[in-house]
Design a protein around this motif. Structure first.
Motif, PDB file in Angstrom:
ATOM      1  N   LEU A  24       4.263  95.716 141.340  1.00 26.07           N
ATOM      2  CA  LEU A  24       3.223  97.136 141.591  1.00 26.07           C
ATOM      3  C   LEU A  24       4.783  97.776 142.649  1.00 26.07           C
ATOM      4  O   LEU A  24       4.518  98.756 142.933  1.00 26.07           O
ATOM      5  CB  LEU A  24       1.864  96.762 142.607  1.00 26.07           C
ATOM      6  N   MET A  25       5.419  96.521 142.961  1.00 25.02           N
ATOM      7  CA  MET A  25       6.165  97.096 143.468  1.00 25.02           C
ATOM      8  C   MET A  25       7.583  98.311 142.999  1.00 25.02           C
ATOM      9  O   MET A  25       7.895  98.981 144.060  1.00 25.02           O
ATOM     10  CB  MET A  25       7.434  96.065 144.141  1.00 25.02           C
ATOM     11  N   GLY A  26       7.588  97.514 141.941  1.00 21.28           N
ATOM     12  CA  GLY A  26       8.505  98.237 141.136  1.00 21.28           C
ATOM     13  C   GLY A  26       7.719 100.191 141.813  1.00 21.28           C
ATOM     14  O   GLY A  26       9.389 101.554 141.582  1.00 21.28           O
ATOM     15  N   ALA A  27       6.669 100.946 141.864  1.00 20.70           N
ATOM     16  CA  ALA A  27       6.137 102.346 141.649  1.00 20.70           C
ATOM     17  C   ALA A  27       6.733 102.832 143.272  1.00 20.70           C
ATOM     18  O   ALA A  27       6.994 103.664 143.546  1.00 20.70           O
ATOM     19  CB  ALA A  27       4.944 102.169 142.501  1.00 20.70           C
ATOM     20  N   LEU A  28       7.223 102.076 144.070  1.00 22.57           N
ATOM     21  CA  LEU A  28       8.111 102.233 145.344  1.00 22.57           C
ATOM     22  C   LEU A  28       9.801 102.009 144.872  1.00 22.57           C
ATOM     23  O   LEU A  28      10.084 102.629 145.627  1.00 22.57           O
ATOM     24  CB  LEU A  28       7.822 101.339 146.808  1.00 22.57           C
ATOM     25  N   VAL A  29      10.195 100.817 144.196  1.00 23.45           N
ATOM     26  CA  VAL A  29      10.651 100.527 144.414  1.00 23.45           C
ATOM     27  C   VAL A  29      12.618 102.159 143.660  1.00 23.45           C
ATOM     28  O   VAL A  29      13.274 102.336 143.926  1.00 23.45           O
ATOM     29  CB  VAL A  29      11.949  98.963 143.810  1.00 23.45           C
ATOM     30  N   VAL A  30      11.426 101.619 142.477  1.00 26.30           N
ATOM     31  CA  VAL A  30      12.305 103.244 140.968  1.00 26.30           C
ATOM     32  C   VAL A  30      12.629 104.438 141.360  1.00 26.30           C
ATOM     33  O   VAL A  30      13.840 104.314 141.683  1.00 26.30           O
ATOM     34  CB  VAL A  30      11.768 102.798 140.328  1.00 26.30           C
ATOM     35  N   PRO A  31      11.425 104.234 142.253  1.00 24.19           N
ATOM     36  CA  PRO A  31      11.834 106.028 142.833  1.00 24.19           C
ATOM     37  C   PRO A  31      12.583 106.067 143.731  1.00 24.19           C
ATOM     38  O   PRO A  31      13.867 106.859 144.174  1.00 24.19           O
ATOM     39  CB  PRO A  31      10.496 106.971 143.526  1.00 24.19           C
ATOM     40  N   LEU A  32      12.920 104.727 145.019  1.00 20.80           N
ATOM     41  CA  LEU A  32      14.528 105.337 145.789  1.00 20.80           C
ATOM     42  C   LEU A  32      15.426 104.726 145.124  1.00 20.80           C
ATOM     43  O   LEU A  32      16.584 105.095 145.819  1.00 20.80           O
ATOM     44  CB  LEU A  32      13.870 104.044 147.159  1.00 20.80           C
ATOM     45  N   TRP A  99       8.257 105.532 132.543  1.00 26.50           N
ATOM     46  CA  TRP A  99       9.838 104.505 131.752  1.00 26.50           C
ATOM     47  C   TRP A  99       9.982 103.014 132.457  1.00 26.50           C
ATOM     48  O   TRP A  99       9.584 102.025 131.975  1.00 26.50           O
ATOM     49  CB  TRP A  99      10.976 104.938 131.485  1.00 26.50           C
ATOM     50  N   LEU A 100      10.569 103.146 133.481  1.00 26.15           N
ATOM     51  CA  LEU A 100      11.162 101.852 134.590  1.00 26.15           C
ATOM     52  C   LEU A 100       9.866 101.156 134.886  1.00 26.15           C
ATOM     53  O   LEU A 100       9.748  99.587 135.529  1.00 26.15           O
ATOM     54  CB  LEU A 100      12.100 102.231 134.685  1.00 26.15           C
ATOM     55  N   ALA A 101       8.950 102.397 135.844  1.00 22.95           N
ATOM     56  CA  ALA A 101       7.784 101.981 136.747  1.00 22.95           C
ATOM     57  C   ALA A 101       6.440 101.157 135.869  1.00 22.95           C
ATOM     58  O   ALA A 101       5.768 100.554 136.249  1.00 22.95           O
ATOM     59  CB  ALA A 101       7.926 102.425 138.203  1.00 22.95           C
ATOM     60  N   LEU A 102       6.444 102.427 135.231  1.00 19.53           N
ATOM     61  CA  LEU A 102       5.133 102.262 134.342  1.00 19.53           C
ATOM     62  C   LEU A 102       5.087 101.663 132.858  1.00 19.53           C
ATOM     63  O   LEU A 102       4.333 100.974 132.374  1.00 19.53           O
ATOM     64  CB  LEU A 102       4.438 103.563 134.327  1.00 19.53           C
ATOM     65  N   ARG A 103       6.083 102.051 131.819  1.00 17.18           N
ATOM     66  CA  ARG A 103       6.595 101.586 130.701  1.00 17.18           C
ATOM     67  C   ARG A 103       6.950 100.502 130.877  1.00 17.18           C
ATOM     68  O   ARG A 103       6.426  98.914 129.568  1.00 17.18           O
ATOM     69  CB  ARG A 103       6.511 102.433 130.074  1.00 17.18           C
ATOM     70  N   ASN A 104       7.327 100.103 131.487  1.00 13.68           N
ATOM     71  CA  ASN A 104       8.548  98.627 131.297  1.00 13.68           C
ATOM     72  C   ASN A 104       8.535  98.476 132.234  1.00 13.68           C
ATOM     73  O   ASN A 104       9.732  97.895 133.233  1.00 13.68           O
ATOM     74  CB  ASN A 104       9.579  98.963 130.202  1.00 13.68           C
ATOM     75  N   PRO A 105       7.600  97.740 132.791  1.00 15.10           N
ATOM     76  CA  PRO A 105       8.014  97.968 134.886  1.00 15.10           C
ATOM     77  C   PRO A 105       8.730  96.386 135.148  1.00 15.10           C
ATOM     78  O   PRO A 105       8.136  94.848 134.364  1.00 15.10           O
ATOM     79  CB  PRO A 105       5.798  97.666 135.254  1.00 15.10           C
TER      80      PRO A 105
END
Length: 209
Positions: A24-32, A99-105
């Motif tokens: 879940l943290m990826g939704a914040l970390v990846v766009p940053l 790809w990074l946050a949803l498909r392969n989090p």
């Protein structure tokens, strides 16, 4: 076997919530992190699509949410380039985010000793069927234990496939994804195959056609 099953359940219950939080943290970390992504190596043509693939990785502080195998552009075949949302292609920032946050989090979790089983450094044993696949006629049940030879750390995984129609099956895969055939292969030079990551899949209607 019973004691191992109890240990497996404890292991899964401890690791599952941590894994969920990191995903879940990826939704914040990846766009940053995406604006600071680095492009490594030289470009090579996609094997099954027009265009070129190149390894694009997130900065070191976001390594856990990066992808050391495919990078942010998806697979080397070009499947993601052709199938990214809204026909944007692999190069668009939104496709990289997806790809990074949803498909392969948090994909690089599988390369850590906590969330990945180092196959080439383990012995293994299993109970049940050696070969289990979510394909027609190849169902079965397997409970597998991999033991890290240097440290004695245990990695447990269960894989069950109950086919109930020509194209559908109940599929349950929990824990580490290593399979008996992994221990017969030479994965030298293939980082992604040297590690078996974790999964938590319960699908009552999986398409196995």
């Amino acid at each position: 076997m019973f004691k191992h099953f109890v240990r497996a359940v404890i292991q899964w219950l401890l690791l599952f919530p941590v894994r969920v939080v990191l995903i879940l943290m990826g939704a914040l970390v990846v766009p940053l992190a995406l604006p600071f992504a680095r492009t490594l190596g030289t470009a090579v043509p996609f094997t099954q699509a027009p265009g070129n693939w190149q390894l694009v990785v997130l900065p070191a502080w976001a390594w856990l949410w990066s992808n050391d195998r495919d990078g942010a552009l998806g697979d080397k075949r070009g499947w993601w380039h052709l199938n990214a949302p809204f026909d944007l292609g692999a190069y668009h920032w939104f496709s990289k985010l997806w790809w990074l946050a949803l498909r392969n989090p948090a994909n690089n979790m599988r390369f850590t000793s906590l969330f990945g089983c180092p196959v080439t450094e383990c012995d293994y044993r299993y109970w049940g069927d050696e070969n289990v696949e979510d394909r027609p006629g190849q169902g079965g049940r397997r409970f597998l234990l991999a033991t890290h030879k240097p440290t004695g750390r245990r990695y447990y995984g269960f894989y069950g496939v109950w086919q109930w129609s020509a194209t559908r099956a109940v599929v349950v895969q929990i824990g580490f994804k290593g399979e008996p055939k992994d221990w017969a292969e030479d994965y030298t030079g293939d980082l992604s195959r040297q590690w078996a990551g974790m999964t938590f899949e319960i699908n009552l209607f999986k398409d196995i056609s």
